[in-house]
Motif scaffolding. Structure first.
Motif, PDB file in Angstrom:
ATOM      1  N   LEU A 181      23.028 -22.734 -56.139  1.00  0.00           N
ATOM      2  CA  LEU A 181      24.053 -21.992 -56.868  1.00  0.00           C
ATOM      3  C   LEU A 181      23.776 -20.505 -56.671  1.00  0.00           C
ATOM      4  N   VAL A 182      24.803 -19.727 -56.359  1.00  0.00           N
ATOM      5  CA  VAL A 182      24.667 -18.279 -56.198  1.00  0.00           C
ATOM      6  C   VAL A 182      25.475 -17.592 -57.296  1.00  0.00           C
ATOM      7  N   VAL A 183      24.828 -16.662 -57.985  1.00  0.00           N
ATOM      8  CA  VAL A 183      25.488 -15.920 -59.065  1.00  0.00           C
ATOM      9  C   VAL A 183      25.544 -14.448 -58.696  1.00  0.00           C
ATOM     10  N   ILE A 184      26.721 -13.875 -58.792  1.00  0.00           N
ATOM     11  CA  ILE A 184      26.898 -12.429 -58.591  1.00  0.00           C
ATOM     12  C   ILE A 184      26.922 -11.791 -59.971  1.00  0.00           C
ATOM     13  N   ASN A 185      25.927 -10.984 -60.268  1.00  0.00           N
ATOM     14  CA  ASN A 185      25.772 -10.389 -61.597  1.00  0.00           C
ATOM     15  C   ASN A 185      26.235  -8.921 -61.611  1.00  0.00           C
ATOM     16  N   ILE A 204      27.901 -14.838 -48.302  1.00  0.00           N
ATOM     17  CA  ILE A 204      27.219 -15.945 -48.984  1.00  0.00           C
ATOM     18  C   ILE A 204      27.613 -17.270 -48.343  1.00  0.00           C
ATOM     19  N   ALA A 205      28.921 -17.455 -48.103  1.00  0.00           N
ATOM     20  CA  ALA A 205      29.401 -18.708 -47.526  1.00  0.00           C
ATOM     21  C   ALA A 205      28.853 -18.938 -46.126  1.00  0.00           C
ATOM     22  N   LYS A 206      28.552 -17.867 -45.426  1.00  0.00           N
ATOM     23  CA  LYS A 206      28.038 -18.010 -44.059  1.00  0.00           C
ATOM     24  C   LYS A 206      26.634 -18.612 -44.054  1.00  0.00           C
ATOM     25  N   VAL A 207      25.790 -18.242 -45.037  1.00  0.00           N
ATOM     26  CA  VAL A 207      24.410 -18.732 -45.047  1.00  0.00           C
ATOM     27  C   VAL A 207      24.188 -19.854 -46.047  1.00  0.00           C
ATOM     28  N   ALA A 208      25.087 -19.990 -47.030  1.00  0.00           N
ATOM     29  CA  ALA A 208      24.955 -21.046 -48.047  1.00  0.00           C
ATOM     30  C   ALA A 208      26.326 -21.671 -48.294  1.00  0.00           C
ATOM     31  N   PRO A 209      26.877 -22.348 -47.304  1.00  0.00           N
ATOM     32  CA  PRO A 209      28.261 -22.824 -47.401  1.00  0.00           C
ATOM     33  C   PRO A 209      28.508 -23.842 -48.506  1.00  0.00           C
ATOM     34  N   ALA A 210      27.466 -24.556 -48.926  1.00  0.00           N
ATOM     35  CA  ALA A 210      27.656 -25.596 -49.950  1.00  0.00           C
ATOM     36  C   ALA A 210      27.417 -25.086 -51.365  1.00  0.00           C
ATOM     37  N   ALA A 211      26.922 -23.864 -51.506  1.00  0.00           N
ATOM     38  CA  ALA A 211      26.550 -23.354 -52.830  1.00  0.00           C
ATOM     39  C   ALA A 211      27.763 -22.782 -53.562  1.00  0.00           C
ATOM     40  N   PRO A 212      28.045 -23.258 -54.773  1.00  0.00           N
ATOM     41  CA  PRO A 212      29.086 -22.611 -55.586  1.00  0.00           C
ATOM     42  C   PRO A 212      28.714 -21.161 -55.885  1.00  0.00           C
ATOM     43  N   MET A 224      30.142 -16.181 -68.251  1.00  0.00           N
ATOM     44  CA  MET A 224      29.011 -16.997 -68.680  1.00  0.00           C
ATOM     45  C   MET A 224      29.402 -18.442 -68.955  1.00  0.00           C
ATOM     46  N   ALA A 225      30.608 -18.669 -69.443  1.00  0.00           N
ATOM     47  CA  ALA A 225      31.052 -20.043 -69.668  1.00  0.00           C
ATOM     48  C   ALA A 225      31.128 -20.792 -68.340  1.00  0.00           C
ATOM     49  N   GLN A 226      31.645 -20.122 -67.311  1.00  0.00           N
ATOM     50  CA  GLN A 226      31.713 -20.738 -65.986  1.00  0.00           C
ATOM     51  C   GLN A 226      30.318 -20.986 -65.435  1.00  0.00           C
ATOM     52  N   LEU A 227      29.386 -20.069 -65.709  1.00  0.00           N
ATOM     53  CA  LEU A 227      28.018 -20.264 -65.241  1.00  0.00           C
ATOM     54  C   LEU A 227      27.378 -21.468 -65.908  1.00  0.00           C
ATOM     55  N   ARG A 228      27.559 -21.607 -67.217  1.00  0.00           N
ATOM     56  CA  ARG A 228      27.006 -22.775 -67.903  1.00  0.00           C
ATOM     57  C   ARG A 228      27.567 -24.067 -67.320  1.00  0.00           C
ATOM     58  N   ASP A 229      28.878 -24.057 -67.027  1.00  0.00           N
ATOM     59  CA  ASP A 229      29.494 -25.241 -66.436  1.00  0.00           C
ATOM     60  C   ASP A 229      28.903 -25.527 -65.054  1.00  0.00           C
ATOM     61  N   ALA A 230      28.686 -24.465 -64.268  1.00  0.00           N
ATOM     62  CA  ALA A 230      28.139 -24.644 -62.922  1.00  0.00           C
ATOM     63  C   ALA A 230      26.702 -25.152 -62.976  1.00  0.00           C
ATOM     64  N   ILE A 231      25.906 -24.637 -63.913  1.00  0.00           N
ATOM     65  CA  ILE A 231      24.535 -25.111 -64.070  1.00  0.00           C
ATOM     66  C   ILE A 231      24.535 -26.576 -64.485  1.00  0.00           C
ATOM     67  N   THR A 232      25.385 -26.913 -65.452  1.00  0.00           N
ATOM     68  CA  THR A 232      25.461 -28.293 -65.915  1.00  0.00           C
ATOM     69  C   THR A 232      25.868 -29.229 -64.783  1.00  0.00           C
ATOM     70  N   ALA A 233      26.846 -28.808 -63.992  1.00  0.00           N
ATOM     71  CA  ALA A 233      27.290 -29.630 -62.852  1.00  0.00           C
ATOM     72  C   ALA A 233      26.180 -29.766 -61.821  1.00  0.00           C
ATOM     73  N   GLY A 234      25.472 -28.677 -61.564  1.00  0.00           N
ATOM     74  CA  GLY A 234      24.379 -28.716 -60.591  1.00  0.00           C
ATOM     75  C   GLY A 234      23.242 -29.603 -61.041  1.00  0.00           C
TER      76      GLY A 234
END
Length: 241
Positions: A181-185, A204-212, A224-234
């Motif tokens: 997972l990649v987060v832009i802060n 980011i997509a070029k080196v980590a194409p599968a990472a949300p 932050m709500a989207q991040l929590r969802d992404a962490i939970t999904a991961g």
């Protein structure tokens, strides 16, 4: 300078020895092999406790600690999120997290520029693992060496700040390639620093194409709500091999 992975260190003079590059490769392989064995043991321990573990990596100053402070306030089941914090010196970040209500243990690495799996074992004795909802490992700020070290984590999150520029994934491809997972802060500062979202996302997509990719502001709470969802999904995805 790192004394465990020997990055950037000059090779001592040895008579009738293999070439310095060959010796460095052999040493690096042995270090990673030992680390992987300990990491596998930690992963079994975390699995037995039913504890998901997040390895948080970035360069210095990208906002890892601020992100954890916000997660501590916003995470469902607050009070059950704990952190292990790695820094070369001081316990400043651990004290910040404890002030935010997060149980935190500091590991000071001295000259080591990354955390290794064996470093976590004494810190883990400070927690009741079965009582935790999530354990976050805030790794040493470094976009190079930590990429190679498995810590037994369930999910690897790489953080990029808009103030660093969007080309960091191309400059440090191994780190971003390892991300789940990649987060832009600091997205609230994007306009002020002329940050090009599309430019950064393409890199980011070029080196980590599968990472949300999730955009957040740890300061304002945006995303932050989207991040929590992404962490939970991961964390719900199959565990790392």
């Amino acid at each position: 300078m790192c004394t465990t992975c020997h990055c950037g260190q000059s090779e001592p003079a040895v008579i009738n020895a293999p070439s310095p590059s060959a010796r460095r490769l052999e040493l690096g392989a042995a270090l990673l092999s030992r680390n992987d064995a300990v990491a596998a043991s930690l992963r079994r321990r975390f699995t037995a406790a039913g504890l998901p573990v997040l390895n948080l990596l970035s360069s210095p100053g990208s906002g890892k600690t601020a992100l954890l402070e916000r997660l501590g306030r916003d995470w469902s089941g607050s009070g059950r999120l704990a952190a292990i914090v790695g820094d070369l010196a001081t316990d400043n970040d651990a004290r910040r997290l404890r002030a935010a209500g997060i149980e935190a243990v500091q590991i000071t690495t001295g000259q080591a520029c990354h955390l290794e799996a064996a470093m976590l074992e004494p810190a883990l004795e400070r927690f009741d693992l079965a009582a935790l909802e999530l354990l976050v490992i805030e790794n040493v700020g470094n976009l190079v060496c930590p990429a190679a070290y498995d810590l037994g984590e369930s999910l690897r999150l790489v953080l990029l700040s808009v103030t660093e520029g969007g080309d960091k994934p191309l400059k440090y491809p191994a780190m971003f390639h390892s991300a789940d997972l990649v987060v832009i802060n600091k997205i609230d500062l994007a306009a002020a620093v002329d940050f090009d979202r599309d430019h950064a996302r393409r890199h980011i997509a070029k080196v980590a194409p599968a990472a949300p990719i999730v955009e957040v502001s740890a300061r304002t709470g945006e995303g932050m709500a989207q991040l929590r969802d992404a962490i939970t999904a991961g964390l719900a995805a199959p565990a790392l091999a």
